[in-house]
Scaffold this active site. Sequence first.
Site, PDB file in Angstrom:
ATOM      1  N   PRO A   1       0.855  -1.193   0.000  1.00 57.89           N
ATOM      2  CG  PRO A   1       0.001  -1.023   2.185  1.00 57.89           C
ATOM      3  CD  PRO A   1       0.854  -1.886   1.301  1.00 57.89           C
TER       4      PRO A   1
ATOM      5  N   GLY B   1       3.572   3.874   5.546  1.00 55.40           N
ATOM      6  CA  GLY B   1       4.727   3.629   6.415  1.00 55.40           C
ATOM      7  C   GLY B   1       5.501   2.388   6.028  1.00 55.40           C
ATOM      8  CG  LEU B   2       3.891  -0.849   5.071  1.00 52.94           C
ATOM      9  CD1 LEU B   2       2.912  -1.896   4.541  1.00 52.94           C
ATOM     10  CD2 LEU B   2       4.594  -1.391   6.321  1.00 52.94           C
ATOM     11  N   GLY B   3       7.368   2.101   3.190  1.00 47.32           N
ATOM     12  CA  GLY B   3       8.496   2.401   2.302  1.00 47.32           C
ATOM     13  C   GLY B   3       8.153   2.427   0.822  1.00 47.32           C
ATOM     14  CB  SER B   4       5.009   3.018  -1.080  1.00 47.35           C
ATOM     15  OG  SER B   4       4.644   4.236  -0.463  1.00 47.35           O
ATOM     16  CB  SER B   5       8.146   7.376  -1.354  1.00 46.57           C
ATOM     17  OG  SER B   5       8.834   7.408  -0.130  1.00 46.57           O
ATOM     18  CB  ALA B   6      12.318   4.116  -0.048  1.00 47.64           C
ATOM     19  CB  ALA B   7       9.546   0.461  -3.002  1.00 48.45           C
TER      20      ALA B   7
ATOM     21  CG  ASP C   1      11.910   4.634   4.620  1.00 50.87           C
ATOM     22  OD1 ASP C   1      12.309   4.260   5.730  1.00 50.87           O
ATOM     23  OD2 ASP C   1      10.803   5.170   4.447  1.00 50.87           O
TER      24      ASP C   1
END
Length: 311
Positions: free
Chosen positions: A101, A105-111, A149
Amino acid sequence: MTASLTLSPRATACGKVIVAGEHSVVYGYPALAAAIPSSLELTATRGPADEPVHLRIDAWDIDVALEPDTDHPVARAALEVFGYCDGPLRGWSIDGTTSLPSRAGLGSSAALTVALARLCLGQDAPLGAVVEASLAGERVFHGEPSGIDSEVAARGGLLRYVRGAEVEVIPLRHALSLVVVPSGKPRSTADQVAKVRTRHDRFPMVVRPVLDALGALVERSITAIEHNDLDHLGELFNIAHPLLASLDVSSWILDEMCDAARAAGARGAKLTGAGGGGCILCLPQDDPAPLFAALQARGHAPVRIDLEPSS
Ligand code: MEV
């Protein structure tokens, strides 16, 4: 870097959960984060040669053209990454599929920024260059992120991270199961980091010891993981959550979710990442089924993350 007119056909990056040390990591304390493997895959195909690069990720409602004068944050971040890598600005179409999602807070932008850097530099490009390119994009989203991240998104595994220092890979001797529970409430990391800064600057003598405690918690969490002492690790989660709340980064939803998880038998529960909304992280008992059932009965959609022992 030399300008490149081509992109790799495919690139991947990990998501992340912060096990301990979010927010205090911004102040130079250690943090411990685990990767959620292969969370995002980008594929690049040739598009019309005279049109700007197009980025589309349906799961995150992203459908943007990388126009130089754009004010769309995703397009601006992507342009920063491409600028850092001297990537092409025209003639490509990028599509993404993901199980993560966004803004949780699960690092989507860094991914995203790591995978974009890998499209330009190659999936096996040196990690340092990929992380630096990712950070160029991350600054658009988050101001001055600590960098944790991007490191986890690029490297994977379980990492002890201190800003500006060599990243330490923590070998896992035993499998570790975690449960992430999204609150469904989006939040902005930059706003959450700013809230901690405000509290810190207003009450430095009070807030510094809280940051010290969060830093100490990271070292104790690593020891607990090394000894497979899950009851201690859970207790440390339960100490971390109110410490983070005292920095103004929890919310009634997260507090209630943590209470519900503990009542349903979780060994521990805490907010993870920037807080406010986003997700909580739970440490389940050996049999996680009752925890899953209780959380699902409350309308939540818990996700299990299994960290495998290092080979
Ligand atoms: C965000 O995933 C983690 C924070 O500590 C911010 C940062 O490290 O940049 C809240």
